[in-house]
Design an enzyme around this catalytic site. Structure first.
Site, PDB file in Angstrom:
ATOM      1  N   LYS A 147       0.755  -1.287  -0.056  1.00 20.00           N
ATOM      2  CA  LYS A 147      -0.069  -0.103   0.121  1.00 20.00           C
ATOM      3  C   LYS A 147       0.716   1.217   0.099  1.00 20.00           C
ATOM      4  O   LYS A 147       0.593   2.396  -0.863  1.00 20.00           O
ATOM      5  CB  LYS A 147      -0.829   0.012   1.256  1.00 20.00           C
ATOM      6  CG  LYS A 147      -1.949  -0.880   1.218  1.00 20.00           C
ATOM      7  CD  LYS A 147      -2.663  -0.721   2.562  1.00 20.00           C
ATOM      8  CE  LYS A 147      -2.148  -0.622   3.867  1.00 20.00           C
ATOM      9  NZ  LYS A 147      -1.751  -1.733   4.647  1.00 20.00           N
ATOM     10  N   ARG A 171      -9.919   1.297   8.767  1.00 18.33           N
ATOM     11  CA  ARG A 171      -9.520  -0.105   9.123  1.00 18.33           C
ATOM     12  C   ARG A 171     -10.562  -1.076   9.706  1.00 18.33           C
ATOM     13  O   ARG A 171     -10.512  -2.133   9.775  1.00 18.33           O
ATOM     14  CB  ARG A 171      -8.279  -0.378  10.133  1.00 18.33           C
ATOM     15  CG  ARG A 171      -7.172  -0.572   9.257  1.00 18.33           C
ATOM     16  CD  ARG A 171      -6.035  -0.756  10.448  1.00 18.33           C
ATOM     17  NE  ARG A 171      -4.915   0.078   9.756  1.00 18.33           N
ATOM     18  CZ  ARG A 171      -3.669  -0.283   9.837  1.00 18.33           C
ATOM     19  NH1 ARG A 171      -3.506  -1.421  10.214  1.00 18.33           N
ATOM     20  NH2 ARG A 171      -2.976   0.430   9.237  1.00 18.33           N
ATOM     21  N   ARG A 175      11.438  -5.816   5.275  1.00 15.92           N
ATOM     22  CA  ARG A 175      11.124  -4.523   5.215  1.00 15.92           C
ATOM     23  C   ARG A 175      12.208  -3.592   5.805  1.00 15.92           C
ATOM     24  O   ARG A 175      12.325  -3.790   6.908  1.00 15.92           O
ATOM     25  CB  ARG A 175       9.587  -4.319   5.543  1.00 15.92           C
ATOM     26  CG  ARG A 175       9.438  -2.967   5.454  1.00 15.92           C
ATOM     27  CD  ARG A 175       7.814  -2.690   5.533  1.00 15.92           C
ATOM     28  NE  ARG A 175       6.855  -2.844   6.760  1.00 15.92           N
ATOM     29  CZ  ARG A 175       5.750  -2.703   6.746  1.00 15.92           C
ATOM     30  NH1 ARG A 175       5.176  -2.178   5.762  1.00 15.92           N
ATOM     31  NH2 ARG A 175       5.199  -2.791   7.941  1.00 15.92           N
ATOM     32  N   ARG A 219      10.977  -1.689  11.482  1.00 18.02           N
ATOM     33  CA  ARG A 219      10.067  -1.241  12.427  1.00 18.02           C
ATOM     34  C   ARG A 219      10.093  -2.224  13.612  1.00 18.02           C
ATOM     35  O   ARG A 219       9.988  -3.701  13.502  1.00 18.02           O
ATOM     36  CB  ARG A 219       8.508  -1.311  11.816  1.00 18.02           C
ATOM     37  CG  ARG A 219       8.175   0.118  11.009  1.00 18.02           C
ATOM     38  CD  ARG A 219       7.295   0.150  10.153  1.00 18.02           C
ATOM     39  NE  ARG A 219       5.975  -0.529  10.942  1.00 18.02           N
ATOM     40  CZ  ARG A 219       4.844  -0.438  10.313  1.00 18.02           C
ATOM     41  NH1 ARG A 219       4.721   0.125   8.958  1.00 18.02           N
ATOM     42  NH2 ARG A 219       3.886  -1.089  10.976  1.00 18.02           N
ATOM     43  N   ARG A 251      -0.925  -8.614  13.572  1.00 15.97           N
ATOM     44  CA  ARG A 251      -1.529  -7.689  12.582  1.00 15.97           C
ATOM     45  C   ARG A 251      -2.360  -8.257  11.543  1.00 15.97           C
ATOM     46  O   ARG A 251      -3.390  -7.771  11.278  1.00 15.97           O
ATOM     47  CB  ARG A 251      -0.450  -6.643  12.233  1.00 15.97           C
ATOM     48  CG  ARG A 251       0.118  -5.654  13.531  1.00 15.97           C
ATOM     49  CD  ARG A 251       1.494  -5.037  13.243  1.00 15.97           C
ATOM     50  NE  ARG A 251       1.831  -4.618  12.178  1.00 15.97           N
ATOM     51  CZ  ARG A 251       2.819  -4.717  11.395  1.00 15.97           C
ATOM     52  NH1 ARG A 251       3.919  -5.544  11.878  1.00 15.97           N
ATOM     53  NH2 ARG A 251       3.227  -4.192  10.372  1.00 15.97           N
TER      54      ARG A 251
HETATM   55  P1  ADP Z   1       0.576  -2.155   9.216  1.00 13.22           P
HETATM   56  O1  ADP Z   1      -0.657  -1.734   8.176  1.00 13.22           O
HETATM   57  O2  ADP Z   1       1.549  -2.866   8.477  1.00 13.22           O
HETATM   58  O3  ADP Z   1       0.173  -2.720  10.450  1.00 13.22           O
HETATM   59  P2  ADP Z   1       0.748   0.759   9.788  1.00 13.22           P
HETATM   60  O4  ADP Z   1       1.803   1.480   9.443  1.00 13.22           O
HETATM   61  O5  ADP Z   1      -0.407   1.067   8.763  1.00 13.22           O
HETATM   62  O6  ADP Z   1       1.020  -0.649   9.617  1.00 13.22           O
HETATM   63  O7  ADP Z   1      -0.005   0.859  11.248  1.00 13.22           O
HETATM   64  C1  ADP Z   1       0.857   0.593  12.311  1.00 13.22           C
HETATM   65  C2  ADP Z   1      -0.166   0.458  13.474  1.00 13.22           C
HETATM   66  O8  ADP Z   1      -0.794   1.729  13.700  1.00 13.22           O
HETATM   67  C3  ADP Z   1      -1.361  -0.581  13.635  1.00 13.22           C
HETATM   68  O9  ADP Z   1      -0.730  -1.565  13.981  1.00 13.22           O
HETATM   69  C4  ADP Z   1      -2.031  -0.066  14.567  1.00 13.22           C
HETATM   70  O10 ADP Z   1      -1.486  -0.156  15.787  1.00 13.22           O
HETATM   71  C5  ADP Z   1      -1.881   1.623  14.289  1.00 13.22           C
HETATM   72  N1  ADP Z   1      -3.247   2.060  13.412  1.00 13.22           N
HETATM   73  C6  ADP Z   1      -2.710   2.444  12.000  1.00 13.22           C
HETATM   74  N2  ADP Z   1      -4.053   2.791  11.412  1.00 13.22           N
HETATM   75  C7  ADP Z   1      -4.957   2.549  12.281  1.00 13.22           C
HETATM   76  C8  ADP Z   1      -6.300   2.650  12.169  1.00 13.22           C
HETATM   77  N3  ADP Z   1      -6.987   3.006  11.039  1.00 13.22           N
HETATM   78  N4  ADP Z   1      -7.217   2.434  13.443  1.00 13.22           N
HETATM   79  C9  ADP Z   1      -6.316   1.811  14.379  1.00 13.22           C
HETATM   80  N5  ADP Z   1      -5.075   1.736  14.589  1.00 13.22           N
HETATM   81  C10 ADP Z   1      -4.399   2.011  13.525  1.00 13.22           C
END
Ligand code: ADP
Length: 219
Positions: free
Chosen positions: A13, A91, A130, A163, A174
């Site tokens: 993404k 999400r 990554r 990360r 996740r």
């Molecule tokens: P990934 O999709 O690989 O888990 P992101 O960088 O998009 O990584 O998100 C990292 C973390 O941030 C998630 O595991 C969650 O804890 C939090 N997060 C991100 N977007 C949301 C969301 N829309 N709602 C709730 N938590 C979120």
């Protein structure tokens, strides 16, 4: 034009959002990057969100929704704003409903939703390889998309890091949340007639080409 990218962790993404930014002039809005910025700066939101992010759990909706709406308001106020690419938000269904309501109140809407689809068994490998750039979050993969110089971002020369939530157990956690909760959004946007599914298990530029074709057809 406002676009949402939906895809599991490691589906590409962030990489594809950068490509759409270059091609269409849309502003990427990554909820994960915004949260990591808040955590790094130690803001009130960052302090509240940190334990969730570190476990690999979703941050409570009210925290994330407020943060995204602030971002959208600020980016709409920019002269020449052409729209945003949401990456990582929404999400779950409550986040999607709130987003639709707030956009409608501002006379805006989501125009298209791209689902980047990659079989689950490929995702662990993509994520454990990554590397992310410290300055702006540009993403590399040791196997499939390495930087020109190991440990250094091609775009801005900053340091690359792995990360803390890209460990095997947190990746599984996740992915479980994605395949349990976030996939429900596909039906939600399919019913609105906005969804395009793209096979993300292919080279980066092929995926970008198909995405641009799909978005062109929806304009
Ligand atoms: P990934 O999709 O690989 O888990 P992101 O960088 O998009 O990584 O998100 C990292 C973390 O941030 C998630 O595991 C969650 O804890 C939090 N997060 C991100 N977007 C949301 C969301 N829309 N709602 C709730 N938590 C979120």
């Amino acid at each position: 034009m406002n676009i949402i990218m939906i895809g599991a962790q490691g589906s590409g993404k962030g990489t594809q959002a950068e490509a759409l930014e270059r091609a269409l002039g849309l502003k990427p809005c990554s909820s994960g990057d915004l949260l990591r910025e808040h955590i790094a700066k130690g803001t009130e939101l960052g302090l509240k969100a940190k334990p969730y992010v570190e476990r690999g759990d979703l941050v409570p909706d009210e925290l994330v929704i407020g943060m995204i709406l602030d971002f959208l308001r600020a980016s709409q106020a920019q002269p020449g704003a052409r729209g945003v690419i949401l990456d990582g938000f929404p999400r779950n269904i409550p986040q999607a409903e709130k987003l639709d309501a707030e956009l409608a109140a501002a006379g805006q809407r989501i125009d298209a939703v791209i689902s980047l689809e990659v079989p689950r068994e490929l995702l662990q490998g993509r994520l454990s390889g990554r590397w992310v750039c410290r300055a702006q979050g540009h993403v590399y993969n040791a196997q499939t998309n390495p930087p020109r110089v190991a440990g250094v971002c091609d775009v801005d020369g900053s340091e690359l890091y792995q990360r803390s939530d890209d460990t095997p157990e947190k990746i599984e956690r996740r992915l479980d949340i994605f395949f349990r909760e976030t996939v429900k959004l596909l039906d939600y946007y399919e019913r609105q007639g906005k969804l395009t599914r793209i096979n993300g298990a292919r080279p980066i530029d092929e995926v970008t080409r198909d995405m641009l074709a799909a978005l062109g057809a929806r304009r």
